[in-house]
Design an enzyme around this catalytic site. Structure first.
Site, PDB file in Angstrom:
ATOM      1  CB  ALA A 146      -0.817  -0.043   1.348  1.00  0.00           C
ATOM      2  CE1 TYR A 147       5.054   5.644   3.074  1.00  0.00           C
ATOM      3  CE2 TYR A 147       6.887   4.585   1.957  1.00  0.00           C
ATOM      4  CZ  TYR A 147       6.461   5.464   2.497  1.00  0.00           C
ATOM      5  OH  TYR A 147       7.474   6.592   2.803  1.00  0.00           O
ATOM      6  CB  SER A 148       5.242   0.068  -2.749  1.00  0.00           C
ATOM      7  OG  SER A 148       6.019  -0.334  -1.726  1.00  0.00           O
TER       8      SER A 148
END
Length: 240
Positions: A146-148
């Site tokens: 999700a962060y990526s």
């Protein structure tokens, strides 16, 4: 007078940037979900202003921009710094609500605040928008899908909006840091930190002061022929 707005301004990297911009003579609006921390930091500045904001809410973003304009009458610099790392999990074990929260803060938040600020900057005939992405948005990190994805989205968003505003005088760029001594890395274990540093050719973490110096230059009038650019702050880790 030049006026800057920094979202997530009360955090580790954000507060370093706020202090650097104030040192450079800018009036700084510290925009943060943590109103008390924002007020404490703003109170230590020559011309600071604390304003609460929930970047996941378009209404809150609009209210924040309106409050800054009421206080200062102008916005010359917007730094979209607010962000979260989210849960660490393999994609099939990542809760839908965790995915949505990270995308909502890191990507939708940049959209909401930028959208609220751009009409004013275009009307004034110029400005600087600096979005804080991550080297992870280029390379991807396992267990942080999700962060990526959110940071890759910030990079794409930056490039698109830069083209849209290229003739308006508003320059839009982003910074892609690797592991830093402030921010999310503070909450990681020593083992995790050592692993992250092992990926950095310079063999160390970046500092909050190095982050602030780069962003301050991108936000300055001296940066006049770069828009849609991704400025790496990775100690040599960046692969492209």
């Amino acid at each position: 007078m030049r006026v800057a707005v920094v979202t997530g301004g009360a955090g580790g990297l954000g507060s370093a940037l706020v202090r650097r911009l104030a040192h450079d003579g800018l009036s700084v609006a510290v925009a943060d979900l943590d109103g008390a921390a924002a007020a404490e930091l703003a109170g230590s500045l020559p011309d600071g202003f604390a304003v609460p904001v929930d970047v996941t809410s378009p209404e809150s973003a609009e209210q924040m921009i309106a409050a800054v304009l009421e206080r200062f009458g102008q916005i010359d610099v917007l730094v979209n710094n607010a962000g979260i790392s989210g849960a660490r999990a393999r994609v099939d074990q990542l809760a839908v609500e965790d995915w949505r929260r990270v995308i909502d803060v890191n990507l939708h938040g940049v959209f909401h605040v930028t959208r609220a600020c751009v009409p004013h900057m275009v009307e004034r005939g110029g400005g600087r928008i600096v979005n804080i992405a991550s080297i992870v948005g280029k390379e991807g990190n396992a267990m942080l899908s999700a962060y990526s994805a959110s940071k890759a989205g910030v990079i794409g968003f930056t490039k698109a909006v830069a083209k849209e505003l290229a003739t308006s005088g508003v320059l839009v760029n982003c910074v892609a840091p690797a592991v830093m001594e402030a921010g999310f890395s503070r909450h990681a274990s020593e083992e995790e930190q050592a692993r992250w540093v092992s990926w950095v050719p310079l063999g160390r973490m970046g500092t909050a002061e190095e982050f602030a110096a780069l962003v301050a230059w991108i936000a300055s009038p001296e940066c006049s022929f770069s828009t849609g650019a991704v400025f790496d702050l990775s100690g040599g880790r960046a692969s492209y």
